[in-house]
Write a protein that holds these residues in place. Structure first.
Motif, PDB file in Angstrom:
ATOM      1  N   GLY A 146       0.325  -0.975   0.064  1.00 21.68           N
ATOM      2  CA  GLY A 146       0.112   0.168   0.047  1.00 21.68           C
ATOM      3  C   GLY A 146       0.501   1.242  -0.055  1.00 21.68           C
ATOM      4  N   ILE A 147       2.195   0.944  -0.680  1.00 24.87           N
ATOM      5  CA  ILE A 147       2.819   2.656  -0.441  1.00 24.87           C
ATOM      6  C   ILE A 147       2.281   3.190  -2.074  1.00 24.87           C
ATOM      7  N   PHE A 148       2.139   2.347  -2.510  1.00 25.34           N
ATOM      8  CA  PHE A 148       2.175   3.393  -4.320  1.00 25.34           C
ATOM      9  C   PHE A 148       0.787   3.330  -4.667  1.00 25.34           C
ATOM     10  N   ASP A 149       0.545   4.970  -5.526  1.00 27.92           N
ATOM     11  CA  ASP A 149      -0.857   5.124  -5.631  1.00 27.92           C
ATOM     12  C   ASP A 149      -1.246   4.133  -6.414  1.00 27.92           C
ATOM     13  N   GLU A 150      -0.980   3.816  -7.539  1.00 30.25           N
ATOM     14  CA  GLU A 150      -0.415   2.135  -8.561  1.00 30.25           C
ATOM     15  C   GLU A 150       0.640   1.733  -9.006  1.00 30.25           C
ATOM     16  N   VAL A 151       0.417  -0.274  -8.917  1.00 34.47           N
ATOM     17  CA  VAL A 151       1.397  -0.550  -9.123  1.00 34.47           C
ATOM     18  C   VAL A 151       1.118  -1.124  -9.916  1.00 34.47           C
ATOM     19  N   ALA A 152       2.182  -0.661 -11.539  1.00 34.57           N
ATOM     20  CA  ALA A 152       2.025  -1.616 -13.081  1.00 34.57           C
ATOM     21  C   ALA A 152       3.306  -2.649 -12.803  1.00 34.57           C
ATOM     22  N   THR A 153       3.022  -3.138 -14.039  1.00 37.43           N
ATOM     23  CA  THR A 153       4.316  -4.172 -13.926  1.00 37.43           C
ATOM     24  C   THR A 153       4.811  -3.427 -15.615  1.00 37.43           C
ATOM     25  N   TYR A 154       6.626  -4.609 -15.753  1.00 38.00           N
ATOM     26  CA  TYR A 154       6.978  -3.887 -16.542  1.00 38.00           C
ATOM     27  C   TYR A 154       6.510  -4.514 -17.782  1.00 38.00           C
ATOM     28  N   ASP A 155       5.552  -5.814 -17.796  1.00 41.96           N
ATOM     29  CA  ASP A 155       4.885  -5.928 -19.435  1.00 41.96           C
ATOM     30  C   ASP A 155       3.953  -5.269 -19.681  1.00 41.96           C
TER      31      ASP A 155
END
Length: 329
Positions: free
Chosen positions: A194-203
């Motif tokens: 829960g640290i980042f507002d959004e998490v995305a992957t390299y793919d």
């Protein structure tokens, strides 16, 4: 070997192993990390942060039994030659280290260390050398107003330095949206923190034109894809968690910079004063160490074989964002 006059021998109690050490190895020649603890060619001694105890002293200002925090070789012992000494610090004045940044030659005397707390040395060894970079980067984001952006993309968010930066941005930078990039393997763990507002992957890179990027990966292919997709307003290059040397450490490209923590420390100390910098850093570090108790597990490894295996895992990038390694030999 017998100590010379003025030298001090220490037994190294523990040191942390992380992608930070990998960056030291990859930049060992260009940033002189190999000069910290010289070895005969073709060998090199990777430096690591941790604690050590004085076991023999030929220096009147350093007593046997005193404990220090600082940068040590991955070894069981080290010898330093104290130069400048005060109640808080001992600065190594060995000939081979005199040209290096003060941050790498300074050893904190545990008895007077504002960050030290009994029972936290394992977490200090892991968090402290990484979090100072998080702290400095958070200040940079604040001073530049996120390079006039409302979004900061942080790569390699499974690394502890990136997690520290995300934690500080969430706490200190109201109105800044943070997007963490990580591998598919680590995405669930990073989201769960829960640290980042959004998490995305390299793919599946986000399309966020106008964002600022803080890059810990040092991966030129990833950076190329991010530039094409997100059209960043600024790129701040920090580390090499992907185990690649991304090129020169001086950057002439407009809108890009290479962040070098020792230079940032000097600037911050000049702005805040030495005492002010120490207080601000100590307060933030203790807070993050306390916060880490809810999610960070420390793995202790002991002995040459176990340390070698742990180093192999670090080099392979198979770390876990919710665990860390503390080693001893």
């Amino acid at each position: 070997m017998p100590l010379a006059t003025g030298q001090v021998r220490l037994a190294i109690d523990c040191f942390s192993l992380s992608a930070n050490n990998l960056t030291y190895a990859l930049l060992g020649d260009r940033l002189s990390y190999w000069s910290l603890f010289p070895m005969p060619e073709p060998w090199g001694m990777v430096p690591a942060w941790g604690f050590a105890t004085v076991v023999e002293t030929h220096h009147a200002g350093v007593a046997q039994g005193e404990r220090l925090y600082g940068l040590w070789p991955m070894a069981s012992q080290a010898v330093i030659e104290p130069g400048r000494i005060n109640a808080r610090l001992i600065v190594d004045n060995s000939v081979h280290r005199r040209s290096l940044p003060p941050a790498y030659n300074s050893y904190f005397r545990v008895a007077a260390d504002p960050i030290h707390a009994p029972g936290t040395e394992d977490r200090q060894s892991v968090i402290r050398p990484l979090f100072i970079t998080s702290f400095l980067l958070d200040r940079l984001v604040g001073q530049t107003a996120a390079w006039s952006s409302d979004t900061v993309i942080v790569t390699s968010t499974s690394s502890k330095t990136a997690l520290g930066l995300g934690w500080l941005l969430r706490r200190n930078r109201t109105g800044i949206r943070t997007v963490g990039l990580t591998s598919e393997r680590h995405a669930a763990a990073v989201i769960g923190l829960g640290i980042f507002d959004e998490v995305a992957t390299y793919d599946a890179l986000p399309n966020l034109s106008g964002a600022a990027i803080v890059d810990f990966s040092g991966n030129p292919t990833l950076l190329g894809r991010l530039r094409d997709r997100s059209r960043p307003v600024h790129l701040c290059r920090v580390g090499m968690t992907h185990g690649q040397d991304a090129g020169e450490t001086s950057v002439d490209t407009p809108g890009e910079e290479f962040f070098f923590a020792p230079d940032a420390i000097i600037a911050a100390v000049a702005e805040l004063s030495p005492a002010g910098f120490d207080i601000a850093l100590a307060d933030a570090t203790r807070d993050f160490i306390d916060a880490s108790r809810g999610w960070l597990t420390i793995e202790a490894v002991c002995g040459a074989d176990a340390v070698r295996d742990a180093w192999t895992r670090v080099r392979s990038g198979k770390g876990d964002p919710t665990s860390a390694i503390v080693a001893s030999l």
